[in-house]
Design an enzyme around this catalytic site. Structure first.
Site, PDB file in Angstrom:
ATOM      1  N   GLU A 180      67.177  54.653  17.907  1.00 45.38           N
ATOM      2  CA  GLU A 180      67.110  53.390  17.178  1.00 45.38           C
ATOM      3  C   GLU A 180      68.500  52.891  16.800  1.00 45.38           C
ATOM      4  O   GLU A 180      69.481  53.611  16.865  1.00 45.38           O
ATOM      5  CB  GLU A 180      66.274  53.558  15.906  1.00 45.38           C
ATOM      6  CG  GLU A 180      66.489  54.839  15.131  1.00 45.38           C
ATOM      7  CD  GLU A 180      67.891  55.073  14.649  1.00 45.38           C
ATOM      8  OE1 GLU A 180      68.505  54.106  14.132  1.00 45.38           O
ATOM      9  OE2 GLU A 180      68.405  56.187  14.773  1.00 45.38           O
ATOM     10  N   GLU A 328      70.742  56.385  17.661  1.00 46.27           N
ATOM     11  CA  GLU A 328      70.783  55.820  19.018  1.00 46.27           C
ATOM     12  C   GLU A 328      69.969  56.632  20.022  1.00 46.27           C
ATOM     13  O   GLU A 328      69.836  56.235  21.174  1.00 46.27           O
ATOM     14  CB  GLU A 328      72.219  55.688  19.541  1.00 46.27           C
ATOM     15  CG  GLU A 328      73.155  54.864  18.679  1.00 46.27           C
ATOM     16  CD  GLU A 328      74.564  54.797  19.245  1.00 46.27           C
ATOM     17  OE1 GLU A 328      74.807  55.342  20.349  1.00 46.27           O
ATOM     18  OE2 GLU A 328      75.440  54.214  18.579  1.00 46.27           O
TER      19      GLU A 328
END
Length: 362
Positions: A180, A328
């Site tokens: 994310e 991420e």
């Protein structure tokens, strides 16, 4: 409970089966027959057995890997809970598309298909190439004052993840990483963690993107106020509905990751959770349907204190511990070669019988 989000989740869960206990037992028997002392490969044996129980007849096929990075903004950033301005979410999406982020480097290195999804960034991307345009709204509302999402918005965000998992199945992917990007999302994850695990907010709230002590204390106060706003102590003690937790305090990217995890399990696909935020999504999915756990791996142990609480809540053991807190999907992708190594050992090592090696006498 009768709501749009409940209907979405119910449809997915109804079609879900747990990993095969028969295949798990068969895998353990095979692992014990390999040319090594029993249990000497440690956690690699646990990983291999779990993957075999998920993949069943396909256990010997090469893994096809993909990472899904969901991006969204959070209205709670108006309360000064992050060291970075919310504009960084948009800027990092552009960085992902330009192949400039850590996740790009690791995904390329390890042969992992990269997917970047705008599920709620507070910006227009004008149909930018390479981006999956799935925006539900431009960021959540400020959860200090109102629910972060409406039920319809929550349902839409969950459906984004469900649809992507179904597409991954159609493309033949067998191992997915969830990651994310969203300034303010450690605040949402800390609130989710406190509510699900019943742990005090200060015990599950870290520095996020690098807050100093005063800013961290302010962040904790905001989260405590958020929890009081939406969930009384009576409700917390009686375990609030996971969908209500997600609607009130979760991010759009957390909702989408929840949908992907649920749908991946429904389609028999293994999922590697990354750090604190993606594990918050995994914890919501687990609270909705405990059978999800059989499809989950924890890529690593984040530096965020709430991450440990979530891993304990789900019952997951992290594959790596590298003092990371980037997000991420980086920790999840780093763990993928370990999972591949476990499967190669399972598939390619000789057994005592095939190699003509004497087994232990005791």
């Amino acid at each position: 409970m009768n709501s749009a989000s409940f209907a979405v989740v119910s449809n997915v869960v109804a079609a879900m089966e747990p990993p095969s206990e028969q295949w798990f037992t068969r895998a353990r028997t095979h692992l014990d027959a390999l040319t090594k002392p029993i249990g000497s490969l440690g956690m690699l044996e646990d990983i291999a057995a779990q993957m075999v129980s998920i993949r069943r007849n396909d256990f010997a096929k090469p893994l096809r890997k993909a990472v899904y990075v969901f991006a969204a903004d959070h209205g709670i950033t108006a309360e000064g809970v992050s060291a970075y301005p919310s504009e960084v979410t948009r800027q990092m999406v552009l960085n992902f598309l330009a192949q400039g982020a850590a996740i790009n480097v690791l995904a390329t290195l390890h042969g992992v298909e990269m997917n970047v999804i705008d599920v709620g960034v507070d910006a227009h991307f004008d149909e930018l190439d390479g981006l999956l345009h799935c925006k539900v709204r431009r960021g959540t509302r400020n959860m200090l004052h109102e629910a972060a999402m409406s039920d319809e918005e929550l349902a839409q965000a969950i459906e984004v993840g469900c649809r992507l998992a179904a597409e991954a199945k159609a493309k033949g992917h067998s191992l997915l990483a969830v990651g994310e990007m969203g300034i303010g999302n450690t605040t949402a994850a800390s609130a989710i963690t406190s509510i699900l695990t019943h742990k005090p907010v200060p015990h599950v709230t870290g520095k996020g993107t690098g807050l100093d002590a005063d800013a961290q204390a302010h962040k904790q106060q905001i989260i405590e106020a958020v929890v009081r706003q939406h969930f009384s102590m009576v409700e917390i003690d009686s375990a609030p509905e996971p969908l209500d937790v997600l609607r009130c305090v979760g991010g759009l990217e957390i909702a989408a990751m929840t949908g992907l995890i649920l749908s991946a399990a429904r389609h028999g696909i293994a999922v590697v959770a990354d750090g604190f935020i993606s594990t918050a999504a995994a914890a919501i999915a687990f609270a909705m349907e405990p059978r999800v756990r059989g499809y989950l791996f924890a890529g690593h142990q984040s530096e965020e204190p709430g991450h440990r609480a979530l891993l304990e809540y789900i019952g997951l053991r992290p594959i790596l511990s590298l003092n990371m807190r980037l997000g991420e999907g980086t920790g999840a992708v780093l763990a993928m070669p370990i999972i591949e190594s476990a499967m190669c050992l399972y598939n390619e090592m000789a057994t005592f019988a095939s190699a003509g090696v004497s087994e232990a006498k005791l």
